[in-house]
Scaffold this active site. Structure first.
Site, short mmCIF file in Angstrom:
data_model
loop_
_atom_site.label_atom_id
_atom_site.label_comp_id
_atom_site.label_asym_id
_atom_site.label_seq_id
_atom_site.Cartn_x
_atom_site.Cartn_y
_atom_site.Cartn_z
N GLY A 214 100.37 40.57 70.68
CA GLY A 214 99.92 40.97 72.00
C GLY A 214 100.77 40.54 73.16
N LYS A 216 103.77 41.58 74.18
CA LYS A 216 104.35 42.69 74.94
C LYS A 216 103.26 43.51 75.61
CE LYS A 216 108.50 42.95 72.03
NZ LYS A 216 108.11 41.92 71.05
N ASP A 231 96.95 48.24 66.47
CA ASP A 231 97.61 47.67 65.30
C ASP A 231 96.84 48.11 64.06
OD1 ASP A 231 99.92 45.33 65.39
OD2 ASP A 231 98.92 45.49 63.45
N ASP A 257 96.30 53.19 62.66
CA ASP A 257 97.57 53.33 61.96
C ASP A 257 98.59 53.92 62.93
OD1 ASP A 257 99.73 54.07 60.37
OD2 ASP A 257 98.49 54.82 58.73
N ASP A 274 107.26 48.69 68.84
CA ASP A 274 107.91 47.42 68.45
C ASP A 274 107.63 47.26 66.95
OD1 ASP A 274 109.26 44.92 68.89
OD2 ASP A 274 107.30 43.95 68.78
N CYS A 327 113.20 43.21 65.79
CA CYS A 327 113.84 41.89 65.90
C CYS A 327 114.71 41.64 64.67
CB CYS A 327 112.79 40.79 66.08
SG CYS A 327 111.52 40.73 64.81
#
Length: 388
Positions: A214, A216, A231, A257, A274, A327
């Site tokens: 959470g 971002k 999520d 989803d 992300d 990332c």
């Protein structure tokens, strides 16, 4: 070797022994039980009665020993005729780590010996003292020297080039202190820069489709935008909701989803994906990740990332933007995912990447961990053409 080695005259454990005992217990839980270091260490410290300095010591010893497992094995193994019990191996790695990073020899050896069960103290003492007397080790490979699986070294070398890959791997062997936002939320600076790249404005509807935990989503809400955060798993959606509530952040959380979000097409001015990734840009924060991620993970996750982007595209209003971030530093999960998306979606075009410390890699901006002491990231902002 008797109790006099690890007991003070009062009968209490000698200074330095207790944090090393806890570190050894945590290493066992990580190795034997599959516990994640970044989860089990804070929980154990919350339950302990150690002082602040010893808590910091436990954190350093545990994360450092896990991170440097391969290098430490290469230091210790030449002094063993056969492999002893796992508890002794962990103690030897713990002691060798301390010697490697510059703890005083006597303190590193004596406190580690005092923390191990009696039957292994003689062995641990002898091996660590032999390491103290020995010269610098000779490394069989870069993976052994820097303590990574060979496949990670090979993958990043192929994707980044030998010099840049080595610098990235060295940087991810150093802990990085996260920063605290004005609202009190703690996250890496790179995550904040991803929020900036989304470019959310007051009154806009912004979707964060892989939102947990959470950081971002709450950062986007701070711009004055209306944020819907989703999520896949219920407990992860709850984590987003809990963080938003704690911060007093106006985030609307749903479990959904990301490849089939139940929202109408063209509803959002900004969409953030992300995406789940291999994490090969955050191995400094997740000490045991390098030993858990599989060689096939980048390719497998790239397929999921592509599906997430394809599902997000129809939700973007004409003239809006779709931001993608991961990332990791692999080309498979960064430029190649975005290039395939752009080929299949001509209505989208890549926006110019952010400036230094980001660097351009095709349609993606790459943030190397050695550039600014942050997480490694790949980022792309894709603009949808306005309706004519």
């Amino acid at each position: 070797m008797g109790n006099e080695r690890d007991r003070s005259p009062s009968g209490a454990a000698a200074p330095g022994v207790a944090p090393r005992r806890l570190a050894l217990d945590l290493l066992a839980r990580i190795d034997d039980d599959g516990a994640w270091a970044n989860l089990v260490v804070p929980r154990a410290l919350d339950r302990s009665d150690l002082g602040d300095a010893d808590r910091r010591l436990v954190t350093e010893l545990t994360y450092g020993t896990v991170r440097q497992r391969r290098r430490l094995a290469a230091i210790v193994d030449p002094f063993l005729d056969r492999r002893p019990a796992d508890v002794a191996v962990r103690a030897l790695h713990l002691g060798a780590y301390q010697l490697e990073v510059g703890f005083p020899d006597h303190a590193a050896v004596s406190t580690t010996v005092g923390a191990v069960p009696k039957r292994w103290r003689g062995l641990v003492n002898a091996v660590l003292r032999n390491i103290v007397r020995s010269g610098p080790p000779r490394w069989a490979s870069l993976g052994e020297e820097l303590s990574y699986p060979d496949w990670i070294v090979d993958r990043l070398t192929a994707d980044l080039g030998a010099t840049t890959a080595r610098e990235a791997l060295e940087a991810m062997n150093q802990p990085v202190a996260p920063t605290k936002r004005a609202d009190g939320y703690t996250q890496d600076r790179a995550s904040g820069w991803v929020v900036d790249a989304v470019g959310a404005r007051p009154g806009e509807l912004v979707l964060d489709l892989c939102a947990a935990p959470g950081g971002k989503a709450t950062g986007l809400a701070a711009t004055g935008a209306t944020v819907i955060a989703s999520d896949l798993l219920a407990h992860r959606a709850r984590l987003v909701a809990d963080n938003a509530a704690r911060l007093g952040s106006a985030v609307h959380t749903v479990q959904a989803d990301g490849t089939a979000v139940p929202l109408r097409p063209g509803c959002a001015q900004r969409v953030l994906v992300d995406a789940p990734c291999s994490g090969l840009g955050v191995m400094h924060r997740r000490a045991d990740l390098r030993w858990r991620v599989e060689p096939e993970s980048p390719a497998n996750l790239a397929a999921l990332q592509g599906r997430l982007l394809a599902a997000a595209a129809p939700l973007v209003a004409p003239g809006g933007s779709l931001t993608y971030s991961v990332c990791t530093l692999t080309r498979a999960e960064g430029p190649e995912v975005v290039e395939r998306f752009l080929d299949a979606h001509p209505e989208f075009s890549a926006v110019a990447p952010p400036s230094d410390p980001w660097q351009s890699d095709g349609p993606v901006a790459l943030l190397l961990p050695q550039r600014a002491g942050t997480d490694g990231m790949a980022l792309a902002t894709l603009h949808r053409a306005p309706r004519h």
